[in-house]
Design a protein around this motif. Sequence first.
Motif, PDB file in Angstrom:
ATOM      1  N   VAL A  92      -3.708  -8.416   6.016  1.00  0.00           N
ATOM      2  CA  VAL A  92      -3.612  -6.964   5.883  1.00  0.00           C
ATOM      3  C   VAL A  92      -2.686  -6.619   4.720  1.00  0.00           C
ATOM      4  O   VAL A  92      -1.622  -7.235   4.561  1.00  0.00           O
ATOM      5  N   ALA A 115      -5.230  -8.307  13.951  1.00  0.00           N
ATOM      6  CA  ALA A 115      -6.039  -7.593  12.965  1.00  0.00           C
ATOM      7  C   ALA A 115      -7.454  -8.174  12.978  1.00  0.00           C
ATOM      8  O   ALA A 115      -7.638  -9.389  12.952  1.00  0.00           O
ATOM      9  N   PRO A 120      -8.610  -2.908  11.609  1.00  0.00           N
ATOM     10  CA  PRO A 120      -8.512  -3.473  10.253  1.00  0.00           C
ATOM     11  C   PRO A 120      -7.113  -3.548   9.681  1.00  0.00           C
ATOM     12  O   PRO A 120      -6.858  -4.356   8.794  1.00  0.00           O
ATOM     13  N   ARG A 121      -6.184  -2.738  10.198  1.00  0.00           N
ATOM     14  CA  ARG A 121      -4.814  -2.774   9.692  1.00  0.00           C
ATOM     15  C   ARG A 121      -3.838  -3.302  10.739  1.00  0.00           C
ATOM     16  O   ARG A 121      -2.627  -3.187  10.581  1.00  0.00           O
ATOM     17  N   GLN A 137     -12.377  -7.137   7.251  1.00  0.00           N
ATOM     18  CA  GLN A 137     -11.888  -8.196   8.137  1.00  0.00           C
ATOM     19  C   GLN A 137     -13.045  -9.076   8.629  1.00  0.00           C
ATOM     20  O   GLN A 137     -13.118  -9.454   9.796  1.00  0.00           O
ATOM     21  N   SER A 306      -8.304  -6.948   4.659  1.00  0.00           N
ATOM     22  CA  SER A 306      -8.509  -5.516   4.859  1.00  0.00           C
ATOM     23  C   SER A 306      -9.171  -4.844   3.663  1.00  0.00           C
ATOM     24  O   SER A 306      -9.353  -3.631   3.663  1.00  0.00           O
TER      25      SER A 306
END
Length: 316
Positions: A92, A115, A120-121, A137, A306
């Motif tokens: 990330v 993640a 995604p974060r 991802q 990400s």
Amino acid sequence: MNRSEKGAPPGEDMVWVPGGEFLMGSDRHYPEEAPAHPVAVDGFWIDRFEVTNEQFARFVGDTGHVTVAERTPHPEDYPSAKPELLVPASSVFVQPRKRVDLSNQYNWWTLVPGADWRHPRGPGSTIEGLADHPVVQVAWEDVEAYSRWEGKELPTEAEWELAARGGLDGAEFAWGDDFMPNGRYMANTWQGEFPIKNTRRDGFEWTAPVGSFPPNGCGLHEMTGNVWEWTSDWFQEHDKVKHPCCTVFDPRGGDREQSYDPHEYAHGLRIPRKVMKGGSHLCAPNFCSRYRPAARMPQPVDTSTSHLGFRCVVRP
């Protein structure tokens, strides 16, 4: 079927890219892009947009696929890894609070447990409200599984670059040679000083919904910027291309065994790498100006991030 024949569209929102010859790579930017060399490919269909969260969710719902980031890594694949790092996790972007050494990407990339494509974060994030954003991802195994489910494939690097150029052979960007024609942003990139300040003048800090920016000459959106995109080629330097002065037809990259990172290989880590293309929303003039068709980077097949997604092709 020759380079100009296309038939009926094989899927929704797919665009026909006529085959032909073009100059692949660049001699004006990063070493891995050189030398520029003539390449020819047959025509193919390609997704108009990057694969979205909504599309990937349908795939997961239909197949039960568990992404690489959601699985616990096998210790034997990472002999030198600390045990506490062998957990479901992914990379990330974490914005530093002050200027950092730009030669060390780990000043802004962090392996975050939890993640994955739904987060995604990290665990506190979600894709709620992001159905039309590109899925991220996703590692190579994930995008390959999705493409098989769709009855499609991943593009080769040459196919991807031909499509990204949109008929503008040799142009700097996917839309021409001017980064901001008539003062208009044409891609989701970083404005300001990377990685500490993004002014978001293009309207986005992270990913943008697909179709947010104008299409290129082939009718394709976000071929550069937004997220990097996987291709099927094993990474090799362009200077290893045989006979770079002569046209290479339908190149398929290097050998799997030659795609390893030399430094990691010397330390016992042997993860093959594919080519990713197009740059992302993290590319900035002061650091990674890779929002161009010629830009390319190696990406380990086990690694999701990400800022990396994909789109698919169908070959007649």
